[in-house]
Design an enzyme around this catalytic site. Structure first.
Site, mmCIF file in Angstrom:
data_model
loop_
_atom_site.group_PDB
_atom_site.id
_atom_site.type_symbol
_atom_site.label_atom_id
_atom_site.label_comp_id
_atom_site.label_asym_id
_atom_site.label_seq_id
_atom_site.Cartn_x
_atom_site.Cartn_y
_atom_site.Cartn_z
ATOM 1 C CE LYS A 303 15.192 15.817 33.890
ATOM 2 N NZ LYS A 303 15.893 14.885 33.012
ATOM 3 C CE LYS A 356 11.652 15.338 32.407
ATOM 4 N NZ LYS A 356 12.712 14.609 31.758
HETATM 5 C C1 PBG Z 1 16.712 11.809 32.032
HETATM 6 C C2 PBG Z 1 15.279 11.985 31.704
HETATM 7 C C3 PBG Z 1 14.241 11.739 32.611
HETATM 8 C C4 PBG Z 1 13.062 11.981 31.942
HETATM 9 C C5 PBG Z 1 13.367 12.374 30.641
HETATM 10 N N1 PBG Z 1 14.769 12.365 30.512
HETATM 11 C C6 PBG Z 1 14.244 11.210 33.992
HETATM 12 C C7 PBG Z 1 15.171 11.710 34.996
HETATM 13 O O1 PBG Z 1 15.623 12.856 34.958
HETATM 14 O O2 PBG Z 1 15.469 10.926 35.866
HETATM 15 C C8 PBG Z 1 11.726 11.837 32.587
HETATM 16 C C9 PBG Z 1 10.556 11.868 31.712
HETATM 17 C C10 PBG Z 1 9.324 11.382 32.347
HETATM 18 O O3 PBG Z 1 9.223 11.146 33.565
HETATM 19 O O4 PBG Z 1 8.361 11.208 31.587
HETATM 20 N N2 PBG Z 1 17.643 12.396 31.249
#
Ligand code: PBG
Length: 435
Positions: A303, A356
């Site tokens: 991520k 991601k």
């Molecule tokens: C946080 C989380 C995020 C997303 C999913 N879970 C955002 C972040 O890390 O700030 C983002 C998903 C998206 O942008 O569609 N645990």
């Protein structure tokens, strides 16, 4: 072919015939009609494909036997057949050139929709989608400004309706993201493991509607997000120390409690998205200790600290109050580091590895696909969704085609499943619904 048959229990009694469009080079070309036959009970309804024009077994008699036909041909009485059509004319002014001496002309295999369909390497089906849904305590559904078409759904009404719509077109997996009232947020995010919090309550409601019965094919797969950000008054995924450091092991302790609370409510797959070190192993141990050996872990393995999450943070009002997430999420410049994360997650017992964002990180998806035997998930995040929506609204791109192409590309790169806000729209498109 992707959309030819999907064996998902078909939720809508009204669907008698499903028009499945074939995506050949992403262009809906051939439309096939399959008969959707109801079998057995209502809940185990399945699609059974039958050829629309089957041979009836009888041969038409024209009065001449096979032997007579053969004899006629041998004697030189060749029956008539249409001539070879004339060569189509090129426009005036087309240069006349000798043909290139090519032994390989890849265009041969792209000649017609039927051939392109035969040689298509990657398929896309509603079963590949996991539908992320935003929920809140309200009764109404609130539109999310930065994500046209997405809503914060009332957990008791809007959400249940949305899940039913998704299931009608073969999307049986959802992932829940809660918008938590500010008053329940705290520096340690303890609301995350409140058994009566928004997420556990919602899981129980959905599992009540779609119970986990073998006889009913386990109708709904519920994924949950494991991270503190929706519950943190600091908007970070972990506990923030006085000096701004995100505390790893203390956060993992909280995440374990969160995952167990979600499993207790009936979650099928818990998905740690926090990027703390060691959380997969710790969550696995915590789940097992509480008797949740059957609950899967989808780890957000790679991520990245991405600017593509902007619209999501608006949706949940979960922007970090200060700083950024770069001390726990990965540097977008890094590729090899994804292997370090994947090794840890695999050895700690992750069931699914997730990358991601999606489209800007296709190389990482391919890397994990090639190096690990586990299923791979890709998250087409909010920014990717919103850009396609915006480009479509401004008529700069064809929204539907770009949507389908982006999803197909994630599959081609190696994703088994895709978390996408387009899940419902794309599944409807695959089912040939005109909307
Ligand atoms: C946080 C989380 C995020 C997303 C999913 N879970 C955002 C972040 O890390 O700030 C983002 C998903 C998206 O942008 O569609 N645990």
């Amino acid at each position: 072919m992707a959309s030819s048959v999907f064996h998902a229990p078909c939720g809508a009694p009204s669907i008698k015939q499903l028009e499945c469009q074939k995506y050949v080079g992403l262009r809906p070309s051939v439309t096939l009609r399959f008969n959707c036959v109801k079998t057995k009970t209502v809940t185990t309804r399945r699609l059974v494909v039958t050829a629309s024009k089957s041979h009836d077994g009888t041969t038409k008699k024209l009065g001449i036997s096979d032997a007579e036909c053969e004899a006629a041909v041998v004697a030189g009485n060749i029956p008539e057949a249409p001539p070879v059509p004339p060569k189509p004319a090129a426009p005036a002014g087309t240069p006349v050139v000798p043909s290139l001496p090519l032994s390989r002309r890849p265009r041969r295999n792209r000649k017609s929709p039927a051939m392109r369909a035969s040689f298509q390497e990657t398929n896309l089906s509603p079963e590949n989608f996991v539908y992320p849904l935003f929920i809140h305590e309200g009764e109404e559904d609130t539109p999310i400004g930065a994500m046209p078409g997405c809503y914060r759904l009332g957990w008791r009404h809007g959400l249940v309706q949305e899940v039913a719509k998704a299931r009608d077109v073969g999307v049986n997996s959802v992932v829940l993201f809660p918008k938590v009232p500010d008053a329940l947020k705290s520096p340690t995010g303890d609301e995350a493991y409140n058994d009566n919090g928004l997420v556990p309550r919602t899981i129980r409601l959905l599992k009540d509607r779609y119970p986990d019965l073998v006889s009913q094919n386990y109708l709904l797969v519920i994924y949950t997000d494991v991270a503190l950000d929706p519950y943190s008054s600091d908007g970070h995924d972990g506990i923030v120390r006085e000096d701004g450091v995100i505390m790893n092991d203390e956060t993992v302790h909280q995440l374990c409690k969160q995952a167990v609370s979600q499993a207790r409510a009936g979650a099928d797959v818990v998905s740690p998205s926090d990027m703390m070190d060691g959380r997969v192993g710790a969550i696995r141990a915590a789940l097992d200790a509480e008797g949740f050996q059957h609950v899967s872990i989808m780890s957000y393995t790679a991520k990245y600290a991405s600017s593509f999450y902007g619209p999501f943070r608006e949706a949940l009002e979960s922007n970090p109050r200060f700083g950024d997430k770069k001390t726990y999420q990965m540097n977008p410049a890094n590729y090899r580091e994804a292997l370090v994360e994947a090794q840890a997650d695999e050895s700690e017992g992750a069931d699914i590895l997730l990358v991601k964002p999606g489209l800007p990180y296709l190389d990482v998806i391919r890397l994990l696909r090639d190096k690990y035997p586990l299923p791979i998930a890709a998250y087409q995040v909010s920014g990717e969704y919103s850009m396609i929506k915006a480009g479509g609204a401004l008529k700069m791109i064809d929204e539907q085609r770009v949507m389908m192409e982006s999803l197909m590309c994630l599959r081609r790169a190696g994703a088994d499943i895709i978390l996408t806000y387009f899940a419902l729209q794309a599944a409807r498109c695959l089912c040939g619904e005109k909307r």
